[in-house]
Write a protein that holds these residues in place. Structure first.
Motif, mmCIF file in Angstrom:
data_model
loop_
_atom_site.group_PDB
_atom_site.id
_atom_site.type_symbol
_atom_site.label_atom_id
_atom_site.label_comp_id
_atom_site.label_asym_id
_atom_site.label_seq_id
_atom_site.Cartn_x
_atom_site.Cartn_y
_atom_site.Cartn_z
ATOM 1 N N TRP A 10 -93.925 -79.645 22.399
ATOM 2 C CA TRP A 10 -93.396 -77.871 21.822
ATOM 3 C C TRP A 10 -91.589 -77.571 21.798
ATOM 4 O O TRP A 10 -91.252 -76.682 21.633
ATOM 5 N N ALA A 11 -90.692 -78.712 22.769
ATOM 6 C CA ALA A 11 -89.703 -78.639 22.852
ATOM 7 C C ALA A 11 -89.365 -78.867 21.350
ATOM 8 O O ALA A 11 -88.023 -78.471 20.258
ATOM 9 N N PHE A 12 -89.657 -79.915 21.337
ATOM 10 C CA PHE A 12 -89.451 -80.287 19.584
ATOM 11 C C PHE A 12 -89.415 -79.584 18.889
ATOM 12 O O PHE A 12 -88.421 -79.367 17.517
ATOM 13 N N ALA A 13 -90.121 -79.296 18.566
ATOM 14 C CA ALA A 13 -91.375 -78.363 17.529
ATOM 15 C C ALA A 13 -89.950 -77.464 17.113
ATOM 16 O O ALA A 13 -90.096 -77.229 16.121
ATOM 17 N N TYR A 14 -90.125 -75.993 18.827
ATOM 18 C CA TYR A 14 -89.398 -74.808 18.460
ATOM 19 C C TYR A 14 -88.243 -75.610 18.345
ATOM 20 O O TYR A 14 -87.379 -74.810 17.617
ATOM 21 N N ASN A 15 -87.286 -75.984 18.961
ATOM 22 C CA ASN A 15 -85.634 -75.905 18.716
ATOM 23 C C ASN A 15 -85.088 -77.418 18.033
ATOM 24 O O ASN A 15 -83.888 -77.109 17.125
ATOM 25 N N SER A 16 -86.323 -78.329 17.210
ATOM 26 C CA SER A 16 -85.750 -78.927 16.345
ATOM 27 C C SER A 16 -86.455 -78.623 14.403
ATOM 28 O O SER A 16 -85.223 -78.841 13.981
ATOM 29 N N ALA A 17 -87.117 -78.569 14.700
ATOM 30 C CA ALA A 17 -88.042 -78.949 13.807
ATOM 31 C C ALA A 17 -88.182 -77.143 13.052
ATOM 32 O O ALA A 17 -88.753 -76.594 11.895
ATOM 33 N N LEU A 18 -88.748 -76.665 13.582
ATOM 34 C CA LEU A 18 -88.949 -74.701 13.655
ATOM 35 C C LEU A 18 -87.915 -73.640 13.090
ATOM 36 O O LEU A 18 -87.689 -73.482 11.887
ATOM 37 N N ILE A 19 -87.553 -73.830 14.483
ATOM 38 C CA ILE A 19 -85.918 -72.448 14.529
ATOM 39 C C ILE A 19 -84.925 -72.480 13.390
ATOM 40 O O ILE A 19 -84.681 -72.003 12.726
ATOM 41 N N PRO A 20 -84.255 -73.994 14.044
ATOM 42 C CA PRO A 20 -82.819 -73.862 12.619
ATOM 43 C C PRO A 20 -83.398 -74.416 11.550
ATOM 44 O O PRO A 20 -82.534 -73.322 10.683
ATOM 45 N N PRO A 21 -83.687 -74.412 10.864
ATOM 46 C CA PRO A 21 -84.409 -74.094 9.975
ATOM 47 C C PRO A 21 -84.641 -72.841 9.025
ATOM 48 O O PRO A 21 -84.028 -72.688 7.657
ATOM 49 N N LEU A 22 -85.600 -72.646 9.646
ATOM 50 C CA LEU A 22 -85.516 -71.025 9.183
ATOM 51 C C LEU A 22 -84.536 -70.139 9.571
ATOM 52 O O LEU A 22 -84.609 -69.170 8.863
#
Length: 78
Positions: A10-22
């Protein structure tokens, strides 16, 4: 170990893969999806709350030995 793996996911998904690109608008040309920076900041805060909440569940974990239950590894002697 399962809880720790969930936290890492969840830390990886939220902080690197999901939020910055959006928040940067990377998906806008392809899908028309945008994410306002204020919402990105809120999502980052919620990711921290999620990870901390999952970590607090570790406090309720009682190892099988302390519960008086043998695990499969102990039963088969491996």
């Amino acid at each position: 170990m399962s809880r720790i793996k969930q936290n890492l996911f969840w830390a990886f998904a939220y902080n690197s893969a999901l939020i910055p690109p959006l928040a940067a608008g990377v998906l806008y040309p392809f899908f028309g999806i945008t994410f306002r920076p204020e919402y990105a900041a809120l999502a980052m805060a919620l990711s921290s709350v999620t990870v901390v909440s999952l970590s607090l569940l570790l406090k309720t974990y009682i190892p099988p030995v302390k519960r008086g239950i043998l695990s499969e590894v102990d039963t088969y002697g491996s």
